[in-house]
Structure formats: structure tokens, C-alpha cells
Design a protein around this motif. Structure first.
Motif, PDB file in Angstrom:
ATOM      1  N   ALA A  35       0.870  -1.171   0.000  1.00 32.87           N
ATOM      2  CA  ALA A  35       0.000   0.000   0.000  1.00 32.87           C
ATOM      3  C   ALA A  35       0.907   1.221   0.000  1.00 32.87           C
ATOM      4  O   ALA A  35       1.759   1.353   0.844  1.00 32.87           O
ATOM      5  CB  ALA A  35      -0.882   0.001   1.229  1.00 32.87           C
ATOM      6  N   SER A  36       0.743   2.070  -0.972  1.00 29.89           N
ATOM      7  CA  SER A  36       1.670   3.182  -1.094  1.00 29.89           C
ATOM      8  C   SER A  36       1.159   4.459  -0.440  1.00 29.89           C
ATOM      9  O   SER A  36       1.888   5.421  -0.328  1.00 29.89           O
ATOM     10  CB  SER A  36       1.973   3.441  -2.573  1.00 29.89           C
ATOM     11  OG  SER A  36       0.777   3.736  -3.248  1.00 29.89           O
ATOM     12  N   THR A  37      -0.068   4.476  -0.028  1.00 31.66           N
ATOM     13  CA  THR A  37      -0.615   5.705   0.527  1.00 31.66           C
ATOM     14  C   THR A  37      -0.820   5.582   2.028  1.00 31.66           C
ATOM     15  O   THR A  37      -1.128   4.513   2.548  1.00 31.66           O
ATOM     16  CB  THR A  37      -1.958   6.061  -0.132  1.00 31.66           C
ATOM     17  OG1 THR A  37      -2.871   4.999   0.091  1.00 31.66           O
ATOM     18  CG2 THR A  37      -1.800   6.294  -1.622  1.00 31.66           C
ATOM     19  N   ASN A  88       4.171   4.034   8.433  1.00 30.78           N
ATOM     20  CA  ASN A  88       3.670   5.204   7.715  1.00 30.78           C
ATOM     21  C   ASN A  88       2.189   5.087   7.376  1.00 30.78           C
ATOM     22  O   ASN A  88       1.409   6.005   7.643  1.00 30.78           O
ATOM     23  CB  ASN A  88       4.482   5.436   6.439  1.00 30.78           C
ATOM     24  CG  ASN A  88       5.887   5.895   6.725  1.00 30.78           C
ATOM     25  OD1 ASN A  88       6.186   6.405   7.806  1.00 30.78           O
ATOM     26  ND2 ASN A  88       6.780   5.695   5.774  1.00 30.78           N
ATOM     27  N   ARG A  89       1.796   3.984   6.760  1.00 29.70           N
ATOM     28  CA  ARG A  89       0.407   3.838   6.290  1.00 29.70           C
ATOM     29  C   ARG A  89      -0.598   3.884   7.427  1.00 29.70           C
ATOM     30  O   ARG A  89      -1.655   4.498   7.304  1.00 29.70           O
ATOM     31  CB  ARG A  89       0.236   2.531   5.523  1.00 29.70           C
ATOM     32  CG  ARG A  89      -1.213   2.290   5.080  1.00 29.70           C
ATOM     33  CD  ARG A  89      -1.332   1.149   4.097  1.00 29.70           C
ATOM     34  NE  ARG A  89      -2.708   0.823   3.812  1.00 29.70           N
ATOM     35  CZ  ARG A  89      -3.504   1.486   2.969  1.00 29.70           C
ATOM     36  NH1 ARG A  89      -3.042   2.528   2.332  1.00 29.70           N
ATOM     37  NH2 ARG A  89      -4.752   1.102   2.758  1.00 29.70           N
ATOM     38  N   TYR A  90      -0.276   3.249   8.538  1.00 31.11           N
ATOM     39  CA  TYR A  90      -1.248   3.103   9.613  1.00 31.11           C
ATOM     40  C   TYR A  90      -1.054   4.089  10.756  1.00 31.11           C
ATOM     41  O   TYR A  90      -1.632   3.934  11.822  1.00 31.11           O
ATOM     42  CB  TYR A  90      -1.248   1.656  10.121  1.00 31.11           C
ATOM     43  CG  TYR A  90      -1.602   0.700   9.002  1.00 31.11           C
ATOM     44  CD1 TYR A  90      -2.873   0.696   8.442  1.00 31.11           C
ATOM     45  CD2 TYR A  90      -0.641  -0.158   8.476  1.00 31.11           C
ATOM     46  CE1 TYR A  90      -3.187  -0.146   7.392  1.00 31.11           C
ATOM     47  CE2 TYR A  90      -0.955  -1.008   7.429  1.00 31.11           C
ATOM     48  CZ  TYR A  90      -2.226  -0.996   6.890  1.00 31.11           C
ATOM     49  OH  TYR A  90      -2.542  -1.831   5.851  1.00 31.11           O
ATOM     50  N   GLY A  91      -0.280   5.128  10.527  1.00 31.82           N
ATOM     51  CA  GLY A  91      -0.190   6.240  11.459  1.00 31.82           C
ATOM     52  C   GLY A  91       0.511   5.959  12.776  1.00 31.82           C
ATOM     53  O   GLY A  91       0.244   6.640  13.763  1.00 31.82           O
ATOM     54  N   LEU A  92       1.417   5.004  12.789  1.00 38.62           N
ATOM     55  CA  LEU A  92       2.089   4.694  14.050  1.00 38.62           C
ATOM     56  C   LEU A  92       2.973   5.846  14.531  1.00 38.62           C
ATOM     57  O   LEU A  92       3.175   5.993  15.735  1.00 38.62           O
ATOM     58  CB  LEU A  92       2.908   3.405  13.923  1.00 38.62           C
ATOM     59  CG  LEU A  92       2.072   2.142  13.679  1.00 38.62           C
ATOM     60  CD1 LEU A  92       2.975   0.929  13.526  1.00 38.62           C
ATOM     61  CD2 LEU A  92       1.052   1.935  14.770  1.00 38.62           C
TER      62      LEU A  92
END
Length: 127
Positions: A35-37, A88-92
Motif C-alpha cells: 500500500a503506497s498511501t 507510515n500507512r497506519y499512522g504509528l
């Protein structure tokens, strides 16, 4: 007079880096990003299970097989590629405290949480 090659610190570092890559191989990066976003806070998964369910269909078959066949004690090799993508993707790094709590059972570092997610993804692929 011939051509002279002066070994400067910069050249020494460059040569050392090249030799290290030749000996050890390149740093692991995802062959195809699942997933790039980055997701926004309104779309963040709150649990490890939700995160794994979001990841699985995004990872190409060849990459899933590579993760599945990685030995559990070697999952750290996924830290820079897949781990960075997860963080990055999941806001950690951006405040997804619910997912961090789900991963670690208590507040923990985003790096630790991403490794717990990688382990859960790996386990899901074993089943």
C-alpha cells in the motif's frame, strides 16, 4: 607521471559501502509495496487484526510467499521495507495510539508495534 588515486575519507566511505552491499546484499525493501498511501486518522485500523486484514489483499502473491517462508527469527529483515510501510500507512508515527495499544498491550515505540504487526501478518500467512 601516471594517474594517481588519492584515498580521501569520502572515497574510503564510498568504497566501504560498495563492498558492504556486495558482501551482504542490499537493504531489504519491499519488491512491491502493499500500500503506497498513508491512511488518515479517520481510516486508521484500531487493532492488529484489522491491520493484517487490510494488508493481506494489498501484498502481491510473490511477496506473501516470501514473508511466509521467512523464518520467524528472521522477521527483523522486514523492518526497513514492510515495517516502514506499516509505520507510515497506519499512522504509528502520527498518533494511532489504539493500534499501538493493540499491538503491544501497552504504550510502546512505533517500531515495536510495527514488528508485532509483521509477526501477526506472518502468523496469518502460516495458517
Amino acid at each position: 607521471m601516471g594517474w594517481e588515486f588519492a584515498m580521501t575519507p569520502c572515497r574510503s566511505l564510498a568504497i566501504g559501502t560498495i563492498l558492504l552491499v556486495l558482501l551482504l546484499g542490499p537493504v531489504d525493501t519491499p519488491r512491491a509495496a502493499p500500500a503506497s498511501t498513508e491512511l488518515g486518522p479517520n481510516n486508521w485500523p484500531a487493532t492488529v487484526h484489522e491491520t493484517v486484514q487490510d494488508l493481506l489483499p494489498r501484498i502481491p502473491l510473490a511477496e506473501r510467499m516470501r514473508i511466509k517462508t521467512t523464518k520467524k527469527d528472521q522477521l527483523i529483515s522486514l523492518y526497513f521495507g514492510l515495517g516502514t510501510l506499516i509505520r507510515n500507512r497506519y499512522g504509528l508515527w502520527r498518533g494511532n495510539d489504539k493500534l499501538i495499544l493493540s499491538a503491544c498491550g501497552r504504550p510502546c515505540h512505533p517500531d515495536d508495534a510495527s514488528m508485532k504487526i509483521i509477526e501477526a501478518l506472518w502468523q496469518a500467512l502460516q495458517d
